[in-house]
Design a protein around this motif. Structure first.
Motif, PDB file in Angstrom:
ATOM      1  N   PRO A  53      -0.993  10.975  -8.782  1.00  0.00           N
ATOM      2  CA  PRO A  53      -1.307  11.401 -10.156  1.00  0.00           C
ATOM      3  C   PRO A  53      -0.401  10.729 -11.184  1.00  0.00           C
ATOM      4  O   PRO A  53       0.790  11.032 -11.277  1.00  0.00           O
ATOM      5  CB  PRO A  53      -1.063  12.914 -10.107  1.00  0.00           C
ATOM      6  CG  PRO A  53      -0.028  13.099  -9.033  1.00  0.00           C
ATOM      7  CD  PRO A  53      -0.297  12.024  -8.018  1.00  0.00           C
ATOM      8  N   LEU A  54      -0.941   9.800 -11.937  1.00  0.00           N
ATOM      9  CA  LEU A  54      -0.171   9.067 -12.931  1.00  0.00           C
ATOM     10  C   LEU A  54       0.439  10.046 -13.939  1.00  0.00           C
ATOM     11  O   LEU A  54      -0.272  10.881 -14.516  1.00  0.00           O
ATOM     12  CB  LEU A  54      -1.070   8.060 -13.640  1.00  0.00           C
ATOM     13  CG  LEU A  54      -0.378   7.107 -14.613  1.00  0.00           C
ATOM     14  CD1 LEU A  54       0.611   6.208 -13.882  1.00  0.00           C
ATOM     15  CD2 LEU A  54      -1.434   6.259 -15.343  1.00  0.00           C
ATOM     16  N   HIS A  55       1.756   9.964 -14.110  1.00  0.00           N
ATOM     17  CA  HIS A  55       2.520  10.839 -15.002  1.00  0.00           C
ATOM     18  C   HIS A  55       2.489  12.308 -14.556  1.00  0.00           C
ATOM     19  O   HIS A  55       2.895  13.184 -15.318  1.00  0.00           O
ATOM     20  CB  HIS A  55       2.020  10.739 -16.456  1.00  0.00           C
ATOM     21  CG  HIS A  55       1.937   9.349 -16.966  1.00  0.00           C
ATOM     22  ND1 HIS A  55       3.008   8.467 -16.916  1.00  0.00           N
ATOM     23  CD2 HIS A  55       0.900   8.668 -17.529  1.00  0.00           C
ATOM     24  CE1 HIS A  55       2.635   7.308 -17.430  1.00  0.00           C
ATOM     25  NE2 HIS A  55       1.368   7.391 -17.801  1.00  0.00           N
ATOM     26  N   GLY A  56       2.016  12.568 -13.349  1.00  0.00           N
ATOM     27  CA  GLY A  56       1.919  13.929 -12.846  1.00  0.00           C
ATOM     28  C   GLY A  56       2.961  14.226 -11.786  1.00  0.00           C
ATOM     29  O   GLY A  56       3.925  13.479 -11.591  1.00  0.00           O
ATOM     30  N   SER A  57       2.739  15.325 -11.081  1.00  0.00           N
ATOM     31  CA  SER A  57       3.687  15.792 -10.063  1.00  0.00           C
ATOM     32  C   SER A  57       3.062  15.701  -8.684  1.00  0.00           C
ATOM     33  O   SER A  57       1.889  16.027  -8.490  1.00  0.00           O
ATOM     34  CB  SER A  57       4.122  17.230 -10.362  1.00  0.00           C
ATOM     35  OG  SER A  57       2.985  18.068 -10.513  1.00  0.00           O
ATOM     36  N   PHE A  58       3.873  15.276  -7.721  1.00  0.00           N
ATOM     37  CA  PHE A  58       3.403  15.002  -6.356  1.00  0.00           C
ATOM     38  C   PHE A  58       4.361  15.676  -5.380  1.00  0.00           C
ATOM     39  O   PHE A  58       5.583  15.582  -5.538  1.00  0.00           O
ATOM     40  CB  PHE A  58       3.372  13.492  -6.120  1.00  0.00           C
ATOM     41  CG  PHE A  58       2.868  13.058  -4.774  1.00  0.00           C
ATOM     42  CD1 PHE A  58       1.530  12.780  -4.582  1.00  0.00           C
ATOM     43  CD2 PHE A  58       3.731  12.911  -3.690  1.00  0.00           C
ATOM     44  CE1 PHE A  58       1.059  12.350  -3.335  1.00  0.00           C
ATOM     45  CE2 PHE A  58       3.273  12.498  -2.458  1.00  0.00           C
ATOM     46  CZ  PHE A  58       1.926  12.214  -2.282  1.00  0.00           C
ATOM     47  N   CYS A  59       3.816  16.356  -4.380  1.00  0.00           N
ATOM     48  CA  CYS A  59       4.629  16.978  -3.333  1.00  0.00           C
ATOM     49  C   CYS A  59       4.183  16.477  -1.973  1.00  0.00           C
ATOM     50  O   CYS A  59       2.992  16.542  -1.641  1.00  0.00           O
ATOM     51  CB  CYS A  59       4.497  18.500  -3.386  1.00  0.00           C
ATOM     52  SG  CYS A  59       5.405  19.379  -2.069  1.00  0.00           S
ATOM     53  N   GLU A  60       5.141  15.979  -1.196  1.00  0.00           N
ATOM     54  CA  GLU A  60       4.851  15.557   0.180  1.00  0.00           C
ATOM     55  C   GLU A  60       5.505  16.523   1.149  1.00  0.00           C
ATOM     56  O   GLU A  60       6.722  16.726   1.120  1.00  0.00           O
ATOM     57  CB  GLU A  60       5.368  14.141   0.433  1.00  0.00           C
ATOM     58  CG  GLU A  60       5.038  13.674   1.852  1.00  0.00           C
ATOM     59  CD  GLU A  60       5.555  12.291   2.181  1.00  0.00           C
ATOM     60  OE1 GLU A  60       5.073  11.732   3.186  1.00  0.00           O
ATOM     61  OE2 GLU A  60       6.429  11.778   1.468  1.00  0.00           O
ATOM     62  N   VAL A  61       4.696  17.112   1.998  1.00  0.00           N
ATOM     63  CA  VAL A  61       5.191  17.970   3.077  1.00  0.00           C
ATOM     64  C   VAL A  61       5.407  17.088   4.304  1.00  0.00           C
ATOM     65  O   VAL A  61       4.520  16.337   4.698  1.00  0.00           O
ATOM     66  CB  VAL A  61       4.179  19.091   3.389  1.00  0.00           C
ATOM     67  CG1 VAL A  61       4.660  19.939   4.554  1.00  0.00           C
ATOM     68  CG2 VAL A  61       3.941  19.960   2.157  1.00  0.00           C
ATOM     69  N   GLY A  62       6.578  17.176   4.920  1.00  0.00           N
ATOM     70  CA  GLY A  62       6.875  16.327   6.067  1.00  0.00           C
ATOM     71  C   GLY A  62       7.096  14.891   5.645  1.00  0.00           C
ATOM     72  O   GLY A  62       6.381  13.978   6.070  1.00  0.00           O
ATOM     73  N   SER A  63       8.110  14.665   4.819  1.00  0.00           N
ATOM     74  CA  SER A  63       8.281  13.342   4.206  1.00  0.00           C
ATOM     75  C   SER A  63       8.752  12.271   5.174  1.00  0.00           C
ATOM     76  O   SER A  63       8.525  11.077   4.939  1.00  0.00           O
ATOM     77  CB  SER A  63       9.262  13.427   3.028  1.00  0.00           C
ATOM     78  OG  SER A  63      10.544  13.832   3.456  1.00  0.00           O
ATOM     79  N   GLY A  64       9.448  12.646   6.261  1.00  0.00           N
ATOM     80  CA  GLY A  64       9.926  11.638   7.208  1.00  0.00           C
ATOM     81  C   GLY A  64      10.856  10.639   6.542  1.00  0.00           C
ATOM     82  O   GLY A  64      11.861  11.016   5.947  1.00  0.00           O
ATOM     83  N   THR A  65      10.518   9.368   6.607  1.00  0.00           N
ATOM     84  CA  THR A  65      11.337   8.338   5.961  1.00  0.00           C
ATOM     85  C   THR A  65      11.232   8.375   4.445  1.00  0.00           C
ATOM     86  O   THR A  65      12.006   7.719   3.755  1.00  0.00           O
ATOM     87  CB  THR A  65      10.930   6.935   6.435  1.00  0.00           C
ATOM     88  OG1 THR A  65       9.560   6.711   6.071  1.00  0.00           O
ATOM     89  CG2 THR A  65      11.126   6.774   7.932  1.00  0.00           C
ATOM     90  N   GLY A  66      10.226   9.081   3.939  1.00  0.00           N
ATOM     91  CA  GLY A  66      10.045   9.170   2.501  1.00  0.00           C
ATOM     92  C   GLY A  66       9.236   8.049   1.882  1.00  0.00           C
ATOM     93  O   GLY A  66       9.151   7.952   0.660  1.00  0.00           O
ATOM     94  N   TYR A  67       8.593   7.231   2.705  1.00  0.00           N
ATOM     95  CA  TYR A  67       7.906   6.068   2.132  1.00  0.00           C
ATOM     96  C   TYR A  67       6.766   6.485   1.200  1.00  0.00           C
ATOM     97  O   TYR A  67       6.544   5.855   0.154  1.00  0.00           O
ATOM     98  CB  TYR A  67       7.426   5.110   3.236  1.00  0.00           C
ATOM     99  CG  TYR A  67       6.109   5.472   3.868  1.00  0.00           C
ATOM    100  CD1 TYR A  67       4.946   4.821   3.502  1.00  0.00           C
ATOM    101  CD2 TYR A  67       6.032   6.483   4.825  1.00  0.00           C
ATOM    102  CE1 TYR A  67       3.722   5.162   4.078  1.00  0.00           C
ATOM    103  CE2 TYR A  67       4.827   6.828   5.400  1.00  0.00           C
ATOM    104  CZ  TYR A  67       3.674   6.171   5.026  1.00  0.00           C
ATOM    105  OH  TYR A  67       2.478   6.509   5.584  1.00  0.00           O
TER     106      TYR A  67
END
Length: 220
Positions: A53-67
């Motif tokens: 989401p451009l200019h929005g908020s993003f959540c990653e569950v289980g990010s691992g290396t974070g790529y």
């Protein structure tokens, strides 16, 4: 399915010291005990399929290396939250955020599923590349592959709505090696219905694996 997962786990256990890998034209840090994206064809697919989401908020569950979290920041998200149950993965995500100059955009937290979040944490997109193999994990590394009783999937669908902005999107990376009808049933129990966004069939050692990006919207 378990045989494929155990083979991949064994390859991960061969990674005994910190190293780097290349994915999507970028170099990334990798710590021992963290899921290695370059060992799976799905990693690049999901990275390209995701609607950041451009200019929005993003959540990653289980990010691992974070790529994925790093790419979300690089591709225009104003804020990114990376969650992982593994301390090593949380540290790995911080390393890659710093490597690519987006540490100020990415908040990293360690905990099970959404536990590190507060009631005020809401996102335009929540994404999880799930541990789709039924089985008992022996340690934190194996939690990246095995979900006994699909309990983590149930928690994902139970708690995600509390952290989505109005009109927010809930996304799940999955494969045809997992029990997708069960995932759909668990989602329905918590008021979600599934739709297939993208899919690709890739060659594997014993045939093909289909990688799938699913989106869940509120039912009714």
């Amino acid at each position: 399915m378990q045989e494929v997962a155990h083979t991949l786990v064994a390859r991960h256990r061969e990674i005994a010291t910190p190293r780097t890998f290349h994915l999507l034209g970028l170099e990334w840090d990798l710590l021992p005990g963290v899921y290695a994206p370059h060992l799976s064809q799905s990693s690049a697919l999901y990275a390209e399929w995701l609607p950041y989401p451009l200019h929005g908020s993003f959540c990653e569950v289980g990010s691992g290396t974070g790529y994925i979290s790093v790419l979300a920041a690089l591709r225009g998200c104003a804020s990114v939250t990376a969650l992982d149950i593994s301390e090593a993965a949380a540290e790995n995500t911080r390393l890659n955020a710093a490597r690519h100059g987006v540490a100020s955009t990415i908040r990293v937290a360690c905990g099970d599923m959404f536990e590190p979040l507060t009631s005020g944490d809401r996102f335009d997109v929540i994404y999880w590349n799930s541990n789709f193999v039924e089985g008992e994990p022996a340690d934190v590394l194996e939690r990246a592959f095995f979900d006994p009783g699909y309990a983590a999937h149930a928690a994902f669908f139970r708690d995600a709505a509390a952290h989505l902005e109005p009109g927010g999107r809930l996304l799940l990376g999955f494969t045809d090696l997992g029990d997708e009808p069960r995932v759909h049933a668990l989602a329905a129990e918590h008021g979600w219905r599934a739709a297939l966004l993208r899919a690709a069939k890739c060659a594997a050692e014993n045939g093909h694996i289909e990688y799938r990006l699913l989106e869940f919207t509120r039912a009714g």
